[in-house]
Write a protein that holds these residues in place. Structure first.
Motif, PDB file in Angstrom:
ATOM      1  N   THR A  20      11.941  71.001  51.745  1.00  0.00           N
ATOM      2  CA  THR A  20      12.438  70.454  50.480  1.00  0.00           C
ATOM      3  C   THR A  20      13.209  69.161  50.692  1.00  0.00           C
ATOM      4  N   ILE A  59       6.260  80.810  46.226  1.00  0.00           N
ATOM      5  CA  ILE A  59       7.450  79.973  46.377  1.00  0.00           C
ATOM      6  C   ILE A  59       8.253  80.053  45.085  1.00  0.00           C
ATOM      7  N   THR A  63      11.590  75.315  44.247  1.00  0.00           N
ATOM      8  CA  THR A  63      10.869  74.686  45.350  1.00  0.00           C
ATOM      9  C   THR A  63       9.621  73.983  44.836  1.00  0.00           C
TER      10      THR A  63
END
Length: 694
Positions: A20, A59, A63
């Motif tokens: 990220t 996810i 994210t």
């Protein structure tokens, strides 16, 4: 390599546990950026498939948002956008119009009925023509049917059903829907045209309607209307903001057809096309009828609206042999549900803030048929009535329509909640404290409340105000949202350059509005008094006040210091007098009025008496007239001895009806045998007395 392969994690680092944090965009070469863009697009498409089709995301939403934002940044920095990129889901520049295109295969309707015997007759015909068959049973989605065309796995176009032969190309709008894959997955046909149903989930529909009501906008009647109104928006960014989904349910054309409909449905998820889980086989028509009855019982537990079930012959060769009529395919039949009638649950309660700050609770309902009209909201009137009926979210209620127009909750049929709904202590729009006045509740934010501000400006510009053309609900909202209007007085600070920068505003429309505002700087006193939007002071009462006091200063001073004197004016009683006093002694309102008076000089009122030709006659007006305002027409008849009142009674001689008239006054006229005349007839009537309406 597909992202579903064993080495997917190594092939694409953005699939599982993706990073990220990234290198600054400026530090990347073009080749590095291109490689990262390809991986991000591939991963995001897979995440979309897992979320929308499989219902099993790997996810977190946060994210996903980071990956999506990174892709947008790279595409912008290196100018490498592509029609199939997931970033196209955020919309784009507005369209001027939709292109009409021909379907690759006819999108016909389905023969339908709500009677089991008609379903059995369908099965008998099928048996006579092709013998024993198996059926596939599916929900009949209540949305908007569309064709999605894929070439080499890439979304080429999306087209509304239209007349079944051709429809509108809404591809740019379809790309904004998360469950519409831009690129197919797996072993897909080189060419594939599928039929899908675009819909708005029920929870999302209620939330969307709640926001519309709180913003003062007209809510949609049902999810289907909301979907249809959204998919045909010319601005894709608006579509992107609204919660649409898609189920796919049929192949229209393909380069490689399966042998059966059920085999096609099994392949859809492999390709990334979302299907409903409520699909069942039926060996005979009685099983299909039983399926429909079970879906009828389950319909309220689904997350989307269905209005029946669809029974389809499974075998494709049998389908082809059955053929089609000019209007519908003969291999399918829709077994419809009966409409929900009058009794329905309350899903939520929205609070609407009116022009005067009054809070009106509105029940958001599961759409229900009331007198042939689909109703999805109903008035709860006020806190006292809510307590008396003991009504709350979750309760099943009976809905009626007052005068066949306004829906309201008549009674609780099944109590599924504890206690009754309580209005919030703070305004849902501006957060200001809510005060109670008897059975009513009011936001104390005044013109600092966006809801009251927009409505105040709309009313100021309306036919009952200063009649400013070009300032309707949509344009006022646009100007407020753009930050150009924070008060009514800001209307007179508008500039041509700022207006022409807004979508839909050109030089001509901007100049026309500024000219209208310029001409409104010296309004008739009665029009100005009405335009302020003081509670209970409409055009008729405003005209009486203008005639009584002559100047705005005298009227305002009396309202502030001697409200009892107001009670001697026609149409003004104790309640209206108190409302006038409260309005002008409010610090926020007084400041707003003073600001307007910096730009506007209301004219003195002097009722010119033209004679007594109309003495003894009483007129009531409804709707808008051409060439003159309603107020001017009322002043004309009064100047010649007649009375002009705001409501119809047995003493009324004529109801004058203009454009967009109110139904109540027309109904009252019919009940009291009052003649109804249009504007031309009204002018002719005045002409008989030698009076010109200028």
């Amino acid at each position: 390599m597909s992202l579903t392969d064993e080495n997917a994690d190594e092939a694409n680092p953005y699939l599982r546990d993706p990073p990220t944090e990234f290198e600054p965009v400026d530090d990347l070469s073009a080749d590095e950026a291109e490689r990262e863009v390809d991986l991000l697009r591939e991963a995001i498409r897979e995440h979309d498939r897992r979320y929308y089709v499989e219902g099993d995301p790997i996810i977190a939403d946060r994210t996903y948002d980071v990956l999506f934002s990174r892709l947008q940044d790279l595409e912008d920095a290196f100018d490498c956008t592509h029609p199939d990129s997931p970033t196209r889901s955020v919309g784009g520049e507005p369209l001027e119009a939709f292109e009409t295109v021909e379907h690759v295969a006819p999108m016909l309707s389905i023969d339908q009925s709500g009677e089991a015997e008609d379903v059995r007759e369908f099965a008998d015909r099928v048996h006579r023509e092709v013998g024993d068959v198996e059926y596939v049973c599916e929900p009949k989605f209540d949305g908007v049917s569309m064709a999605f065309v894929y070439e080499d796995g890439s979304l080429e176009r999306a087209v509304t059903r239209g007349d079944g032969r051709e429809g509108d190309d809404v591809t740019r709008n379809a790309r904004t829907i998360g469950s519409v894959p831009q690129q197919l997955h797996g072993d897909y046909p080189d060419f594939l045209a599928v039929r899908g149903e675009v819909y708005m989930p029920r929870d999302a529909f209620q939330e969307h309607n709640r926001k519309r009501i709180e913003r003062g906008e007209e809510p949609f009647a049902n999810p289907r209307n909301a979907t249809a109104g959204t998919i045909r928006q010319l601005d894709p960014s608006i579509v992107a903001e609204r919660p649409l989904e898609v189920f796919y349910f049929d192949v229209l054309e393909a380069s490689d057809l399966e042998d059966s409909h059920s085999a096609e449905l099994e392949r859809f998820p492999e390709w990334g096309l979302r299907v409903t889980e409520h699909v069942e086989f039926a060996d005979d028509i009685e099983e299909a009828i039983d399926y429909r009855d079970r879906m009828l019982e389950a319909r309220d537990d689904l997350g989307y609206e269905i209005d029946g079930t669809v029974i389809k012959v499974d075998d494709r060769d049998a389908r082809e042999e059955l053929g089609r009529t000019a209007r519908h395919d003969r291999y399918a039949f829709a077994y419809k549900f009966p409409a929900r009638a009058e009794v329905t649950p309350i899903v939520d309660v929205a609070v609407q803030v009116g022009r005067t700050g009054r809070l009106t609770p509105v029940a958001l309902l599961e759409p229900v048929d009331v007198g042939g009209v689909t109703v999805s909201r109903a008035s709860l009137h006020n806190p006292e009535e809510i307590a008396e009926k003991n009504v709350n979210v979750g309760d099943t209620v009976r809905v009626q329509r007052a005068g066949d127009v306004i829906p309201y909750v008549e009674e609780v049929v099944e109590k599924n909640s504890e206690g009754h709904y309580e209005l919030p202590e703070h305004c849902p729009v501006c957060g200001s404290a809510v005060e109670r006045d008897g059975p009513m509740a009011f936001c104390t934010g005044g013109l600092a409340c966006d809801a009251q501000l927009r409505r105040s400006i709309e009313y100021y510009a309306s036919d009952d105000g200063l009649d400013l053309e070009g300032l309707g609900e949509k344009s006022v909202r646009q100007l407020v949202d753009a930050g150009l209007l924070e008060s009514v007085a800001d209307l007179y600070e508008l500039e041509r350059e700022a207006l022409t920068e807004l979508e839909g505003w050109g030089e001509t429309s901007a100049e026309n509005l500024l000219a209208e505002l310029g001409e409104s700087r010296e309004p008739p006193l009665a029009d100005f008094c009405s335009a302020l939007g003081i509670p209970h002071v409409g055009p008729t009462t405003a005209r009486e006040l203008a005639h009584e006091f002559g100047t705005f200063e005298a009227f305002r001073e009396t309202a502030e210091d001697d409200p009892e004197r107001l009670e001697g004016v026609d149409d003004v009683g104790e309640t209206v007098a108190q409302q006038l006093h409260d309005f002008f002694t409010s610090e926020a309102n007084a400041e707003a009025v003073d600001d307007i008076l910096e730009y506007v000089s209301p004219q003195e009122s002097a009722l010119e008496t033209g004679g007594d030709e109309l003495e003894g006659l009483t007129f009531v007006f409804t709707g808008s007239l051409e060439g003159v305002t309603r107020g001017e027409a009322q002043e004309t008849v009064e100047a010649h001895g007649a009375n002009a009142t705001g409501s119809v009674s047995g003493n009324t001689d004529y109801l004058v009806v203009g454009e967009s008239p109110g139904q109540t006054k027309r109904d009252d006229a019919a009940d009291n045998d009052v003649p109804i005349v249009d504007e031309d007839e009204f002018r002719e009537l005045l002409g008989e007395y030698g009076i010109d309406l200028e």
